[in-house]
Enzyme design. Sequence first.
Site, PDB file in Angstrom:
ATOM      1  N   SER A 137     -15.030   9.306  18.883  1.00  0.00           N
ATOM      2  CA  SER A 137     -15.169   7.858  18.760  1.00  0.00           C
ATOM      3  C   SER A 137     -16.636   7.503  18.610  1.00  0.00           C
ATOM      4  O   SER A 137     -17.511   8.163  19.194  1.00  0.00           O
ATOM      5  CB  SER A 137     -14.607   7.161  19.999  1.00  0.00           C
ATOM      6  OG  SER A 137     -14.901   5.779  19.984  1.00  0.00           O
ATOM      7  N   TYR A 151     -14.650   5.898  29.003  1.00  0.00           N
ATOM      8  CA  TYR A 151     -14.040   6.391  27.770  1.00  0.00           C
ATOM      9  C   TYR A 151     -15.116   6.903  26.818  1.00  0.00           C
ATOM     10  O   TYR A 151     -14.987   7.970  26.215  1.00  0.00           O
ATOM     11  CB  TYR A 151     -13.227   5.267  27.126  1.00  0.00           C
ATOM     12  CG  TYR A 151     -12.669   5.575  25.758  1.00  0.00           C
ATOM     13  CD1 TYR A 151     -11.483   6.288  25.610  1.00  0.00           C
ATOM     14  CD2 TYR A 151     -13.311   5.125  24.606  1.00  0.00           C
ATOM     15  CE1 TYR A 151     -10.953   6.558  24.356  1.00  0.00           C
ATOM     16  CE2 TYR A 151     -12.796   5.386  23.341  1.00  0.00           C
ATOM     17  CZ  TYR A 151     -11.619   6.102  23.222  1.00  0.00           C
ATOM     18  OH  TYR A 151     -11.103   6.372  21.975  1.00  0.00           O
TER      19      TYR A 151
END
Length: 242
Positions: A137, A151
């Site tokens: 990501s 995250y």
Amino acid sequence: MAPVTVITGGGRGIGAATARRLARAGHDIALCYRRDDDAANAVLADLRATGRQAIAVRADTTDPDQVDALFDAATQLGPLTGLVNNAGVTSPIGPFTELRVEDLRRVVDVNLVGYVLCAQQAARRMAGPGAIVNVSSAAATLGSPGEYVHYAAVKAATDTLTVGLAKELAPRGIRVNGVAPGIVRTEIHADSGVPDRADSAAGRIPLGRAGEPDEIAAAIAWLLGPDASYATGTVLRVSGGL
């Protein structure tokens, strides 16, 4: 002989788009999903409609025994040549001080431990040249302050895993790369409590819009394919400029 690729998190979003694209490119697919039988079966029907072999395996990638069973099932398609580590979760968006330990552990378990377990099985079973793509990501370098720092931290670990595995597995002809999407129009945003995030965040994306799953799938397919034969240990950012 056709390439045989395992795709985790294949029932929706980026995983489903990748499965469809790879099947059209001639891959036989072992599709891993966790809970939505109807979604997985719909993807499976699309894959088989291309004329390729495909199976759907329900498995929790955080469970070593289920991961082992997933890769055992994939062998019915032929020798394994590829893995797309894509299964992932987020948790409710909010300040770091409000993070619940159970959410932290779930994010680490799915997004890191699951990737390690699947990559380990793939590395053990690839007898010849192969490729692994870890879906990371853009959060890994942005940090996601005020949203989900934990995250982002786990996705940074994914990038480190990619670099380390690339160096360790290169002598065996196994390439390991990552793709780092930005904000993509998938169902994952509902898990974070902001289902319209793809639209609400568009104003801070330089290209002015969220990405589409097939745009990420295209990058994954390139890294798995022969045109990327000299690419290993890289993380390809596909984030609209973020």
